[in-house]
Design an enzyme around this catalytic site. Sequence first.
Site, PDB file in Angstrom:
ATOM      1  N   CYS A  86       0.836  -1.198   0.000  1.00  0.00           N
ATOM      2  CA  CYS A  86       0.000   0.000   0.000  1.00  0.00           C
ATOM      3  C   CYS A  86       0.880   1.261   0.000  1.00  0.00           C
ATOM      4  O   CYS A  86       1.482   1.580  -1.011  1.00  0.00           O
ATOM      5  CB  CYS A  86      -0.973  -0.039   1.170  1.00  0.00           C
ATOM      6  SG  CYS A  86      -2.346   1.134   1.030  1.00  0.00           S
ATOM      7  N   HIS A 194      -3.278  -5.604   1.209  1.00  0.00           N
ATOM      8  CA  HIS A 194      -2.498  -5.822   2.430  1.00  0.00           C
ATOM      9  C   HIS A 194      -2.406  -7.301   2.799  1.00  0.00           C
ATOM     10  O   HIS A 194      -3.264  -7.806   3.539  1.00  0.00           O
ATOM     11  CB  HIS A 194      -3.144  -5.077   3.594  1.00  0.00           C
ATOM     12  CG  HIS A 194      -3.002  -3.600   3.544  1.00  0.00           C
ATOM     13  ND1 HIS A 194      -2.088  -2.918   4.321  1.00  0.00           N
ATOM     14  CD2 HIS A 194      -3.660  -2.658   2.822  1.00  0.00           C
ATOM     15  CE1 HIS A 194      -2.202  -1.615   4.085  1.00  0.00           C
ATOM     16  NE2 HIS A 194      -3.148  -1.434   3.172  1.00  0.00           N
ATOM     17  N   GLU A 196      -0.555  -8.644   4.969  1.00  0.00           N
ATOM     18  CA  GLU A 196      -0.369  -8.793   6.420  1.00  0.00           C
ATOM     19  C   GLU A 196      -1.692  -8.772   7.173  1.00  0.00           C
ATOM     20  O   GLU A 196      -1.753  -9.176   8.344  1.00  0.00           O
ATOM     21  CB  GLU A 196       0.577  -7.706   6.950  1.00  0.00           C
ATOM     22  CG  GLU A 196      -0.039  -6.346   7.200  1.00  0.00           C
ATOM     23  CD  GLU A 196      -0.299  -5.524   5.951  1.00  0.00           C
ATOM     24  OE1 GLU A 196      -0.622  -4.330   6.105  1.00  0.00           O
ATOM     25  OE2 GLU A 196      -0.184  -6.060   4.831  1.00  0.00           O
TER      26      GLU A 196
END
Length: 224
Positions: A86, A194, A196
Amino acid sequence: MVRIGVVTFPGTLDDQDAARAVRLAGAEPVSLWYASTDLAGVDAVILPGGFSYGDYLRAGALAAASPVMSSIRRAADGGLPVLGICNGFQVLCESHLLPGTLMRNEKRRFHCSVQQLQVASVDTVWTCDFRPSERIHIAAKHGEGNYVADAATVAALEANNRVVFRYTANPNGSVHDIAGITNEAGNVVGLMPHPEHSVEELTGAGTDGLGFFRSLMTFLSAQL
């Protein structure tokens, strides 16, 4: 143990999430501060999401000029694996480690959802554990995720298998549905979604994001 640096800039939001994903993949996260040029001998670097420097000037522009990025540019040119997520993707583009730029979403609204992505290339450090054309689900949240590049750059990305992920339902207007790209060597990858945030079932976004971090571990293990 594999040590993965996670950079924190002023305005970074997702460094702790990235560190947790690193731990779940079996590696040790190492905090890297934006004002230091010391990469602490890490085996890879993650530039996490957020709003570095408040997105002033342009998203990622001020972070690209920070001391830590001078070291990361040199290390990446030498083959160090780097993942920009991002805002981290925006920083990589502003640092010229990746081509193109990220602009305001086509509908001029902040977008937040779980996105289905198609794996377009498994020939990178961060995607080697995926299957070609595999469809994965990754959380996304951004206001400036519209990937833009001139026609020659886009043609080169396509011709050289450097588009890494595509949206199956484009949420932001990115050219050719591009969600992520890589450099020529395949060690630097940037994407807007994302991974994560997609590493534990508890969050509701699935666990497909672990594939990024496990790919890195597979790559590094092969280097031993």
